[in-house]
Design a protein around this motif. Structure first.
Motif, PDB file in Angstrom:
ATOM      1  N   ASP A  74      -0.135  -2.198   7.034  1.00 51.82           N
ATOM      2  CA  ASP A  74      -0.138  -1.303   5.924  1.00 51.82           C
ATOM      3  C   ASP A  74      -1.637  -0.885   5.969  1.00 51.82           C
ATOM      4  O   ASP A  74      -1.806   0.345   4.796  1.00 51.82           O
ATOM      5  CB  ASP A  74       0.273  -1.251   4.524  1.00 51.82           C
ATOM      6  CG  ASP A  74       2.024  -1.441   4.923  1.00 51.82           C
ATOM      7  OD1 ASP A  74       2.155  -0.871   5.698  1.00 51.82           O
ATOM      8  OD2 ASP A  74       3.011  -2.203   4.607  1.00 51.82           O
ATOM      9  N   GLU A 109      -3.683  11.724  -0.124  1.00 45.24           N
ATOM     10  CA  GLU A 109      -2.553  11.595  -0.983  1.00 45.24           C
ATOM     11  C   GLU A 109      -2.475  12.088  -2.223  1.00 45.24           C
ATOM     12  O   GLU A 109      -2.101  12.519  -3.039  1.00 45.24           O
ATOM     13  CB  GLU A 109      -1.542  11.324  -0.173  1.00 45.24           C
ATOM     14  CG  GLU A 109      -0.185  11.504  -0.964  1.00 45.24           C
ATOM     15  CD  GLU A 109       0.969  10.428   0.179  1.00 45.24           C
ATOM     16  OE1 GLU A 109       2.093  10.197  -0.970  1.00 45.24           O
ATOM     17  OE2 GLU A 109       0.335   9.699   0.777  1.00 45.24           O
ATOM     18  N   GLU A 136      -4.267  -0.424   6.741  1.00 42.23           N
ATOM     19  CA  GLU A 136      -5.085   1.194   8.030  1.00 42.23           C
ATOM     20  C   GLU A 136      -3.881   2.433   6.977  1.00 42.23           C
ATOM     21  O   GLU A 136      -5.098   3.310   8.039  1.00 42.23           O
ATOM     22  CB  GLU A 136      -3.921   0.518   9.149  1.00 42.23           C
ATOM     23  CG  GLU A 136      -4.889  -0.284   9.929  1.00 42.23           C
ATOM     24  CD  GLU A 136      -4.188  -0.715  11.425  1.00 42.23           C
ATOM     25  OE1 GLU A 136      -3.786   0.526  11.865  1.00 42.23           O
ATOM     26  OE2 GLU A 136      -4.544  -1.867  12.312  1.00 42.23           O
ATOM     27  N   GLU A 137      -3.279   2.075   6.588  1.00 38.27           N
ATOM     28  CA  GLU A 137      -3.324   3.443   5.573  1.00 38.27           C
ATOM     29  C   GLU A 137      -3.518   3.812   4.939  1.00 38.27           C
ATOM     30  O   GLU A 137      -3.321   5.320   4.165  1.00 38.27           O
ATOM     31  CB  GLU A 137      -1.347   3.570   5.985  1.00 38.27           C
ATOM     32  CG  GLU A 137      -0.585   3.273   7.051  1.00 38.27           C
ATOM     33  CD  GLU A 137       0.740   2.815   6.177  1.00 38.27           C
ATOM     34  OE1 GLU A 137       1.278   3.241   5.505  1.00 38.27           O
ATOM     35  OE2 GLU A 137       1.932   2.742   7.356  1.00 38.27           O
ATOM     36  N   ILE A 138      -4.660   3.043   4.565  1.00 41.89           N
ATOM     37  CA  ILE A 138      -5.650   3.595   2.978  1.00 41.89           C
ATOM     38  C   ILE A 138      -6.218   4.353   2.898  1.00 41.89           C
ATOM     39  O   ILE A 138      -5.552   4.921   2.326  1.00 41.89           O
ATOM     40  CB  ILE A 138      -6.385   1.933   2.685  1.00 41.89           C
ATOM     41  CG1 ILE A 138      -4.555   1.176   2.107  1.00 41.89           C
ATOM     42  CG2 ILE A 138      -7.022   2.261   1.169  1.00 41.89           C
ATOM     43  CD1 ILE A 138      -5.879  -0.352   1.481  1.00 41.89           C
ATOM     44  N   ASP A 178      -5.493   7.151   4.530  1.00 44.53           N
ATOM     45  CA  ASP A 178      -4.519   8.001   4.590  1.00 44.53           C
ATOM     46  C   ASP A 178      -3.599   8.487   2.992  1.00 44.53           C
ATOM     47  O   ASP A 178      -3.626   9.241   2.391  1.00 44.53           O
ATOM     48  CB  ASP A 178      -3.369   8.408   5.355  1.00 44.53           C
ATOM     49  CG  ASP A 178      -4.146   8.539   6.682  1.00 44.53           C
ATOM     50  OD1 ASP A 178      -5.362   9.505   6.722  1.00 44.53           O
ATOM     51  OD2 ASP A 178      -3.073   8.380   7.314  1.00 44.53           O
ATOM     52  N   LEU A 179      -3.441   7.246   1.978  1.00 45.01           N
ATOM     53  CA  LEU A 179      -3.181   7.309   0.940  1.00 45.01           C
ATOM     54  C   LEU A 179      -4.061   7.696   0.067  1.00 45.01           C
ATOM     55  O   LEU A 179      -3.971   8.362  -1.015  1.00 45.01           O
ATOM     56  CB  LEU A 179      -2.401   5.779   0.872  1.00 45.01           C
ATOM     57  CG  LEU A 179      -1.720   5.245   1.227  1.00 45.01           C
ATOM     58  CD1 LEU A 179      -1.522   3.417   1.638  1.00 45.01           C
ATOM     59  CD2 LEU A 179      -0.148   5.933   1.045  1.00 45.01           C
ATOM     60  N   SER A 205       0.076  -7.318   3.256  1.00 42.86           N
ATOM     61  CA  SER A 205       0.384  -5.662   3.876  1.00 42.86           C
ATOM     62  C   SER A 205       0.195  -5.655   5.129  1.00 42.86           C
ATOM     63  O   SER A 205       0.768  -4.823   5.847  1.00 42.86           O
ATOM     64  CB  SER A 205      -0.263  -5.149   2.560  1.00 42.86           C
ATOM     65  OG  SER A 205      -0.287  -5.004   2.059  1.00 42.86           O
ATOM     66  N   PRO A 246       0.380  -1.192   0.133  1.00 43.01           N
ATOM     67  CA  PRO A 246      -0.075  -0.405  -0.186  1.00 43.01           C
ATOM     68  C   PRO A 246       0.776   1.395   0.260  1.00 43.01           C
ATOM     69  O   PRO A 246       0.015   2.638  -0.747  1.00 43.01           O
ATOM     70  CB  PRO A 246      -0.611   0.073   1.627  1.00 43.01           C
ATOM     71  CG  PRO A 246      -1.135  -1.660   1.307  1.00 43.01           C
ATOM     72  CD  PRO A 246       0.317  -1.993   0.946  1.00 43.01           C
ATOM     73  N   ALA A 247       2.187   1.477   0.266  1.00 37.85           N
ATOM     74  CA  ALA A 247       2.839   2.420   0.634  1.00 37.85           C
ATOM     75  C   ALA A 247       3.376   2.610  -0.767  1.00 37.85           C
ATOM     76  O   ALA A 247       3.914   4.301  -0.433  1.00 37.85           O
ATOM     77  CB  ALA A 247       4.249   1.780   1.822  1.00 37.85           C
TER      78      ALA A 247
END
Length: 281
Positions: free
Chosen positions: A63, A73, A65-67, A69-70, A60, A34-35
């Motif tokens: 990672d 972005e 949990e970052e989706i 925020d991604l 993943s 995901p990053a």
């Protein structure tokens, strides 16, 4: 750029969905960390790629949990990225994984069910954030492909409608936006000449639609759908699934789904029809 993240449970059909989207002309990237999503989006935007599908799975881990925020972005390039989440019940996943003789990612030294349950817990937040959830428990790969084509093969500025006939004895489609019950209509099952036929035959269709209740039902459902469709478009919802069920999913629901599809098509609405339980009786 349109960006769709394909994710969900192991054994629920992510690979089938990815292949279907690739056939539709989407640029598909499998098992991307995901990053790396922002860098991938920027690169493909520069290359003038307009439709991108990214397959992510539980490997993943944190990672995922970052989706959200991604997504924020990449939104300047990707507008409103979507999450497509595929799931199936535990027994079906067990059957599929055993046939492929592969463990699930979080199984470790435990049982297959231990791994499935751990994966389901880890994916629960992502499922809750999904724009579209498809339950593939009762689906063949062909039916899933049709569902993907219906959802992502059309202009996403328009409403995309899938009609699904089903039998209540096999369970209600969990991913339906609207569910209608037509078990109140006369049942062709009790007519010896009609019993072996399906709702796709002209004889069964004529028998079901000859009931004044069927005509009234179609009119009222059409009005409900028309009202809801306006709201869906205002709220930005573009993918709608309407499920029509009878007892076994062979006669009444099939005939009524086909009839409703004809009504919608006559009004200019594109429709895909799936008869989930035909052949399962």
């Amino acid at each position: 750029m349109d960006v769709v993240v394909i994710t969900g449970m192991s054994g629920a059909g992510r690979r089938t969905a990815a292949h279907a989207m690739e056939d539709l002309g989407w640029y598909v990237v499998d098992n991307l960390p995901p990053a790396m999503l922002p860098a991938l989006t920027a690169y493909l935007h520069h290359e003038k790629i307009e439709k991108v599908a990214v397959v992510l799975d539980v490997r993943s881990r944190g990672d995922l949990e970052e989706i959200p925020d991604l997504f924020f972005e990449i939104s300047p390039l990707a507008g409103s990225p979507q999450i497509l989440f595929l799931e199936a019940d535990d027994p079906q996943i067990v059957t599929r994984q055993e046939s492929s003789r592969r463990p699930v990612p979080l199984q470790g030294t435990g049982t297959l069910l231990d791994g499935i349950r751990a994966e389901r817990r880890m994916m629960s937040t992502l499922r809750a954030s999904a724009d579209m959830v498809i339950d593939t428990t009762a689906m063949t790969s062909h039916q899933l492909t049709n569902r993907i084509v219906a959802a992502y093969g059309a202009d996403q500025a328009d409403l995309t409608v899938t009609l699904v006939s089903f039998g209540f004895k096999n369970g209600v489609p969990l991913d339906a936006d609207m569910v209608f019950d037509v078990r109140f209509l006369p049942n062709p099952h009790w007519i010896p000449d009609l019993r072996p036929q399906t709702g796709l035959s002209s004889a069964v269709s004529a028998y079901v639609l000859s009931s004044p209740l069927a005509t009234q039902f179609l009119q009222q459902v059409g009005q409900i759908f028309s009202t809801a469709a306006q709201g869906y478009l205002v709220e930005g919802k573009r993918l709608v699934m309407v499920a029509i069920g009878c007892t076994g999913g062979k006669h009444r629901s099939v005939a009524m789904a086909e009839a409703f599809a004809r009504d919608l098509e006559a009004s200019g609405q594109a429709v895909t029809v799936i008869h989930r339980d035909l052949g399962r009786e």
